[in-house]
Scaffold this motif. Structure first.
Motif, PDB file in Angstrom:
ATOM      1  N   GLY A  18      -0.935   2.821  -8.599  1.00 31.63           N
ATOM      2  CA  GLY A  18      -1.105   1.733  -9.544  1.00 31.63           C
ATOM      3  C   GLY A  18      -1.032   2.213 -10.982  1.00 31.63           C
ATOM      4  O   GLY A  18      -0.531   3.292 -11.272  1.00 31.63           O
ATOM      5  N   GLY A  19      -1.569   1.370 -11.892  1.00 27.11           N
ATOM      6  CA  GLY A  19      -1.562   1.744 -13.299  1.00 27.11           C
ATOM      7  C   GLY A  19      -1.150   0.638 -14.244  1.00 27.11           C
ATOM      8  O   GLY A  19      -1.014   0.870 -15.445  1.00 27.11           O
ATOM      9  N   GLY A  23       2.667   1.848 -14.952  1.00 29.97           N
ATOM     10  CA  GLY A  23       3.376   2.162 -13.715  1.00 29.97           C
ATOM     11  C   GLY A  23       4.886   2.106 -13.826  1.00 29.97           C
ATOM     12  O   GLY A  23       5.577   2.526 -12.888  1.00 29.97           O
ATOM     13  N   HIS A  26       7.036   4.995 -12.888  1.00 33.01           N
ATOM     14  CA  HIS A  26       7.626   5.219 -11.563  1.00 33.01           C
ATOM     15  C   HIS A  26       9.154   5.123 -11.610  1.00 33.01           C
ATOM     16  O   HIS A  26       9.842   5.795 -10.839  1.00 33.01           O
ATOM     17  CB  HIS A  26       7.092   4.197 -10.558  1.00 33.01           C
ATOM     18  CG  HIS A  26       5.623   4.296 -10.307  1.00 33.01           C
ATOM     19  ND1 HIS A  26       4.933   5.481 -10.322  1.00 33.01           N
ATOM     20  CD2 HIS A  26       4.704   3.336 -10.021  1.00 33.01           C
ATOM     21  CE1 HIS A  26       3.650   5.255 -10.057  1.00 33.01           C
ATOM     22  NE2 HIS A  26       3.491   3.966  -9.870  1.00 33.01           N
ATOM     23  N   GLY A  49       3.041   0.021  -8.064  1.00 29.72           N
ATOM     24  CA  GLY A  49       3.855   0.893  -7.214  1.00 29.72           C
ATOM     25  C   GLY A  49       4.509   0.140  -6.073  1.00 29.72           C
ATOM     26  O   GLY A  49       5.583   0.530  -5.593  1.00 29.72           O
ATOM     27  N   HIS A 196       1.179   9.085  -9.656  1.00 31.49           N
ATOM     28  CA  HIS A 196       0.119   8.167 -10.056  1.00 31.49           C
ATOM     29  C   HIS A 196       0.015   8.106 -11.572  1.00 31.49           C
ATOM     30  O   HIS A 196      -0.031   9.129 -12.261  1.00 31.49           O
ATOM     31  CB  HIS A 196      -1.230   8.547  -9.424  1.00 31.49           C
ATOM     32  CG  HIS A 196      -1.728   9.910  -9.753  1.00 31.49           C
ATOM     33  ND1 HIS A 196      -2.726  10.134 -10.664  1.00 31.49           N
ATOM     34  CD2 HIS A 196      -1.370  11.129  -9.273  1.00 31.49           C
ATOM     35  CE1 HIS A 196      -2.979  11.435 -10.730  1.00 31.49           C
ATOM     36  NE2 HIS A 196      -2.164  12.060  -9.906  1.00 31.49           N
ATOM     37  N   SER A 198      -2.322   5.987 -13.098  1.00 30.71           N
ATOM     38  CA  SER A 198      -3.619   5.433 -13.475  1.00 30.71           C
ATOM     39  C   SER A 198      -4.408   6.475 -14.264  1.00 30.71           C
ATOM     40  O   SER A 198      -4.048   7.652 -14.309  1.00 30.71           O
ATOM     41  CB  SER A 198      -4.408   5.007 -12.245  1.00 30.71           C
ATOM     42  OG  SER A 198      -4.553   6.079 -11.342  1.00 30.71           O
TER      43      SER A 198
END
Length: 294
Positions: A18-19, A23, A26, A49, A196, A198
C-alpha cells in the motif's frame, strides 16, 4: 548463477504493498523489473498495489502507467462526503464517498475480467464480519468483477466506505497484511520481489497532527503495518526476498504534487535492489536473456 538458468528455474512473484498516492512508485518499480530481464510469474497486490498490480497484470505498458500517474488529480479518487462533517456525521461510513475511486479504477484498468489478465494476479481484502482475509484472483475467488475486488482491496476504513460483495462488507487488505509476502510464499514463489511505499516506524508527528484526524488515522495504520511487516520479516523462513523500499516516508498519502518523484524513486530503488540481486547471483548484466518479458 547466470540469469538464463535462474530465470528458467525460478518462480518469481512480485508483491506490491500500500501507500496511497505514494504507491505510484510501483509503476517505476515495474519499469526497472522489465529492464532487468527478470520474469515475473505472478503479481500479489494490496490497496494501491492491487490497482497497479491489476494494471500490470492486464498488460498496461510502462508508458501508459506513467501517463496515468502524472494525470492523476485529487478529484479522481477523492469525493468528499459532506454529510460526514454535519451533526451526527460520525455515523457516516467514511469521510469520502466511494464512487470517485470506483470510477477511477474502472477507467484505468485495461481489462474487466480475471481471465483476461496476461499475468496471474491475487488481491486481498478483509471481511469486517469474520475478520478474515479474503483473496481474489489467482488461488482465490473470481466470482466478482476485477474492478470490484480492486476497490475492496483499496477501501481504507475512515477514508472510503466498505465494499459490499456477495453479502460481505470488505475493507482494505492492508489492514491485515500491507505487504503480503506470506501469500506469495503460499503461491509457490521461489523468489519474491517485495515493493512497499508505506511509511516506516518513524515520521514527523507534528506534521501528521497538523493535517488532522484523517492523517492521524492513516499514520496509525502505517504504524500497525510496519509492526506486522517487522514481525513477519524477523521470523521469515520462506523463499528469498528482494526488498524494495522507495524513499517516500516523508511524503503524505495524498501528495499528488510529488508523483514524478514517486515514479523516479520507485525506479531507482528497484533498479538498485535488482543490481544487488545480480551481484548475488553473479550475473553478467550484458548477457542476453531469451526469457525476458517483451
Amino acid at each position: 548463477m547466470p540469469l538464463r538458468s535462474f530465470a528458467i528455474m525460478e518462480r518469481i512473484i512480485l508483491v506490491l504493498g500500500g501507500g496511497g498516492v505514494k504507491g505510484v512508485a510501483h509503476a517505476g518499480a515495474w519499469k526497472a523489473i522489465l529492464e532487468s530481464g527478470y520474469e515475473v510469474a505472478e503479481v500479489v497486490g494490496t490497496s494501491i498495489g492491487a490497482l497497479i498490480g491489476a494494471s500490470i497484470a492486464g498488460g498496461t505498458s510502462v508508458a501508459r502507467l506513467e501517463e496515468q500517474a502524472r494525470a492523476l488529480v485529487k478529484t479522481d479518487i477523492v469525493d468528499v462526503n459532506r454529510w460526514a462533517v454535519l451533526p451526527n456525521g460520525i455515523r457516516q461510513q467514511a469521510v469520502f464517498r466511494g464512487r470517485a475511486l470506483r470510477a477511477y479504477i474502472e477507467r484505468v484498468l485495461p481489462v474487466k475480467e480475471w481471465e483476461e489478465l496476461a499475468i496471474p494476479l491475487g488481491v486481498n481484502a478483509v471481511d469486517l464480519e469474520s475478520g478474515d482475509a479474503v483473496w481474489f484472483g489467482a488461488g482465490g475467488r473470481t466470482d466478482v468483477p476485477l474492478a470490484d475486488a480492486v476497490y475492496a482491496s483499496a477501501a481504507l476504513p475512515v477514508f472510503y466506505p466498505p465494499a459490499r460483495l456477495n453479502g460481505m462488507h470488505l475493507v482494505d487488505g492492508g489492514i491485515m497484511d500491507a505487504l503480503p509476502i506470506t501469500r506469495a510464499a503460499d503461491r509457490r514463489a521461489t523468489r519474491i520481489i517485495a515493493v512497499h511505499a508505506s511509511a516506516g516506524k518513524k515520521k514527523d508527528a507534528g506534521d501528521t497532527v497538523e493535517k488532522g484526524m484523517v492523517a492521524i488515522h492513516h499514520r496509525v495504520v502505517d504504524i500497525m503495518a510496519w509492526a506486522r511487516r517487522s514481525v513477519v520479516q524477523d521470523a521469515w523462513f520462506g523463499p528469498p526476498i528482494t526488498w524494495v523500499h522507495p524513499d517516500v516516508e516523508d511524503y503524505s498519502t495524498f501528495d499528488f504534487d510529488a508523483v514524478d518523484y514517486f515514479l523516479e524513486e520507485g525506479y531507482r530503488a528497484t533498479r538498485s535492489a535488482l543490481e544487488e540481486l545480480d551481484r548475488e547471483l553473479e550475473r553478467d548484466p550484458s548477457e542476453p536473456d531469451p526469457v525476458a518479458p517483451a
